[in-house]
Design a protein around this motif. Structure first.
Motif, PDB file in Angstrom:
ATOM      1  N   SER A 211    -117.966  21.663  28.084  1.00 56.40           N
ATOM      2  CA  SER A 211    -118.823  21.048  29.348  1.00 56.40           C
ATOM      3  C   SER A 211    -117.522  20.114  29.920  1.00 56.40           C
ATOM      4  N   LEU A 212    -116.629  20.300  29.232  1.00 56.81           N
ATOM      5  CA  LEU A 212    -114.983  19.731  29.885  1.00 56.81           C
ATOM      6  C   LEU A 212    -113.924  21.099  30.656  1.00 56.81           C
ATOM      7  N   ASP A 213    -113.857  21.325  32.298  1.00 59.24           N
ATOM      8  CA  ASP A 213    -112.477  22.396  32.179  1.00 59.24           C
ATOM      9  C   ASP A 213    -111.622  21.513  33.061  1.00 59.24           C
ATOM     10  N   LEU A 214    -110.495  22.330  32.176  1.00 57.93           N
ATOM     11  CA  LEU A 214    -108.744  21.832  32.051  1.00 57.93           C
ATOM     12  C   LEU A 214    -108.064  22.501  32.774  1.00 57.93           C
ATOM     13  N   THR A 215    -108.980  23.391  33.389  1.00 59.77           N
ATOM     14  CA  THR A 215    -107.983  24.706  33.999  1.00 59.77           C
ATOM     15  C   THR A 215    -107.110  23.649  35.592  1.00 59.77           C
ATOM     16  N   GLY A 216    -105.760  23.990  35.364  1.00 57.83           N
ATOM     17  CA  GLY A 216    -104.616  23.472  35.392  1.00 57.83           C
ATOM     18  C   GLY A 216    -103.797  22.526  35.408  1.00 57.83           C
ATOM     19  N   PHE A 217    -104.201  22.114  34.193  1.00 54.47           N
ATOM     20  CA  PHE A 217    -103.245  20.934  33.261  1.00 54.47           C
ATOM     21  C   PHE A 217    -102.343  21.867  32.472  1.00 54.47           C
ATOM     22  N   SER A 218    -101.150  21.201  33.145  1.00 53.19           N
ATOM     23  CA  SER A 218    -100.019  22.037  32.262  1.00 53.19           C
ATOM     24  C   SER A 218    -100.193  21.234  30.722  1.00 53.19           C
ATOM     25  N   LYS A 219    -100.021  22.261  29.577  1.00 50.02           N
ATOM     26  CA  LYS A 219     -99.741  21.745  28.061  1.00 50.02           C
ATOM     27  C   LYS A 219     -98.919  20.499  28.080  1.00 50.02           C
ATOM     28  N   THR A 220     -97.769  20.931  29.060  1.00 49.22           N
ATOM     29  CA  THR A 220     -97.017  18.906  28.688  1.00 49.22           C
ATOM     30  C   THR A 220     -97.843  18.122  28.882  1.00 49.22           C
ATOM     31  N   LEU A 221     -98.793  18.250  30.424  1.00 49.99           N
ATOM     32  CA  LEU A 221     -99.709  17.044  30.630  1.00 49.99           C
ATOM     33  C   LEU A 221    -100.257  16.351  29.858  1.00 49.99           C
ATOM     34  N   LEU A 222    -101.140  17.524  28.718  1.00 51.11           N
ATOM     35  CA  LEU A 222    -102.387  17.320  28.073  1.00 51.11           C
ATOM     36  C   LEU A 222    -101.710  16.887  26.999  1.00 51.11           C
ATOM     37  N   ALA A 223    -100.153  17.333  26.832  1.00 52.35           N
ATOM     38  CA  ALA A 223     -99.867  16.390  24.602  1.00 52.35           C
ATOM     39  C   ALA A 223     -99.983  15.180  25.579  1.00 52.35           C
ATOM     40  N   ALA A 224    -100.159  14.741  26.625  1.00 52.16           N
ATOM     41  CA  ALA A 224    -100.005  12.772  26.200  1.00 52.16           C
ATOM     42  C   ALA A 224    -100.782  12.275  26.003  1.00 52.16           C
ATOM     43  N   GLY A 225    -102.783  12.986  25.825  1.00 48.01           N
ATOM     44  CA  GLY A 225    -103.835  13.050  25.383  1.00 48.01           C
ATOM     45  C   GLY A 225    -104.372  13.428  24.024  1.00 48.01           C
ATOM     46  N   THR A 226    -102.698  14.058  23.671  1.00 49.75           N
ATOM     47  CA  THR A 226    -103.046  14.672  22.558  1.00 49.75           C
ATOM     48  C   THR A 226    -101.793  14.332  21.258  1.00 49.75           C
ATOM     49  N   VAL A 227    -103.065  13.481  20.160  1.00 48.50           N
ATOM     50  CA  VAL A 227    -102.528  13.272  19.272  1.00 48.50           C
ATOM     51  C   VAL A 227    -102.435  14.005  17.618  1.00 48.50           C
ATOM     52  N   ASP A 228    -101.531  14.746  16.840  1.00 51.93           N
ATOM     53  CA  ASP A 228    -101.812  15.246  15.621  1.00 51.93           C
ATOM     54  C   ASP A 228    -102.604  16.573  15.894  1.00 51.93           C
TER      55      ASP A 228
END
Length: 443
Positions: free
Chosen positions: A126-143
């Motif tokens: 239900s959450l499509d993150l197509t087009g989001f770079s790994k670098t960008l997603l790192a901003a919301g990633t913890v551990d």
């Protein structure tokens, strides 16, 4: 309309970066909560921002509700000041919102206290993150887990009074410029203006927008991975302060009285008051628009001039959308996150009000409707993000700021002023800075 003149508030509003405040010990015990959201069964969503951002969110959410009639959304919004204090109180009382706009600088603290819901099980469904770079997603990633969906590309760049440069017969520097190039153009501005205008505001105490990048060019992060100590050396900070002392001596940067006055008041920024043509403060042109009538342009933070210099620029995630772990409506919150990430209507409603859109698809959708300055701003952010993605020698994106980071950033600013006003020598201030910074991080 909707402008807030605090330097930090505007910077947070535009890019999502902010100081990392203490969350309070009571929140750990209450993280599980007894429930969240509204008493009337609606999904509650909160955010901070300008009046323009409020209106855009409400317009987009009206479309979402029309397309999803079973989901009713109760919205709550405010300015940044006090936003997280209120959220902390709600969490402690078991009445936290279901969905909230989250700060990239605070996501790790809330995630590790069990306040936010991990989103990984929804990604690809239900959450499509197509087009989001790994670098960008790192901003919301913890551990290793995703706790927030980035709203856009946040980059560090200089804002330039382009019309002012042209009046002096000078050209905008090339994007691939260096710190020496900055010194050259800033010195020319002072000379060509007959001493009326300095080139660039004093960056000696500017952390997020320039010193951190300067240190990263030497392979040194601002904070260590565990957040318990500084990641850069005294030699690096000494070189930095000596560079800016030379800039002030040559009148390429304004005197300390101008720098001090502008610290928490963007209306006194050197570019805004006509005392400089380059500024590191991104709040001069952000989500609320411009606070100067000058024709503006943008440049990346300069690159290192030495052999082996690394890519110092990095990309952050603007602001995030996060769900609270105590909520019983996480699946519905994720649908809203997906809507803002991928739906053309939402993308066009939000435009640049949550940062530069995070995907090429989103940037293409809004480009035709932007004014010239917005297009330049977006193009530069796109350029920087692509350069960072291609770099083979860049450090990883900075770790979330530890507790006490705001005090250390202020300490850097005040330390540079102490040197600029002649109250301390660089070497004396270096020793004091490192002692105080370590005490802050140890506390």
């Amino acid at each position: 309309m909707g402008h807030q003149i605090s330097r930090r508030t505007l910077f947070r509003t535009a890019s999502g970066l902010a100081v990392a405040g203490a969350l309070g010990p009571a929140l750990t015990a209450c993280a599980g909560g007894t429930g969240a959201g509204s008493d009337n069964g609606s999904l509650t969503m909160t955010w901070w921002g300008s009046d323009e951002r409020h209106a855009a969110y409400k317009k987009a959410l009206a479309t979402f509700e029309k397309n999803n009639p079973k989901i009713k959304i109760e919205t709550r919004y405010s300015g940044y000041d006090g936003y997280f204090d209120k959220f902390n109180t709600q969490v402690a009382g078991g009445s936290a919102p279901d969905l909230l706009q989250m700060d990239t600088a605070l996501v790790a603290q809330y995630a590790r206290k069990g306040i936010l819901a991990p989103l990984d099980s929804y990604v690809g469904n239900s959450l499509d993150l197509t087009g989001f770079s790994k670098t960008l997603l790192a901003a919301g990633t913890v551990d290793g887990k995703l706790y927030g969906v980035p709203s856009g590309i946040g980059v560090n760049q200089l804002t330039v009074n382009r019309s002012g440069l042209e009046k002096l017969g000078l050209k905008l520097p090339d994007r691939e410029w260096t710190w020496n190039d900055l010194k050259d153009i800033a010195t020319q501005v002072h000379k060509k203006s007959g001493g009326r205008i300095h080139g660039v505001d004093d960056g000696g105490g500017s952390t997020l927008q320039c010193f951190e990048i300067f240190a990263r060019e030497k392979g040194q992060p601002f904070f260590s991975d565990d957040g318990k100590k500084l990641g850069f050396t005294a030699d690096t900070l000494q070189e930095w302060w000596e560079f800016w002392a030379s800039m002030r001596k040559d009148q390429a940067s304004p005197p300390p009285a101008i720098t001090s006055a502008a610290h928490n008041d963007l209306t006194k920024n050197a570019v805004v008051i006509g005392k400089a043509l380059f500024t590191f403060d991104s709040g001069v042109y952000g989500a609320g628009g411009s606070i100067t009538d000058a024709q503006l342009d943008f440049l990346p933070t300069p690159q290192g001039d030495f052999s082996g210099a690394r890519e110092g620029n990095f990309v952050n995630g603007g602001v995030l959308l996060s769900a609270t772990k105590a909520s019983k409506k996480t699946a519905d919150s994720v649908k809203i996150m997906d809507f803002f990430a991928q739906d053309p209507t939402a993308i066009e409603d939000m435009r640049l009000l949550r940062g530069i859109p995070p995907t090429e698809k989103a940037r293409s959708l809004i480009s035709a409707g932007l004014n010239e300055t917005d297009r330049r701003n977006m193009a530069m952010a796109d350029y920087i993000s692509q350069r960072v993605a291609k770099a083979t020698n860049a450090l990883p994106a900075p770790v979330p700021p530890p507790k006490g980071a705001d005090q250390i950033w202020d300490l850097l600013f005040e330390s540079n002023l102490a040197v600029a006003f002649g109250k301390k020598t660089i070497k004396a201030q270096l020793s004091e800075f490192f002692d105080q910074a370590q005490n802050i991080l140890a506390g």
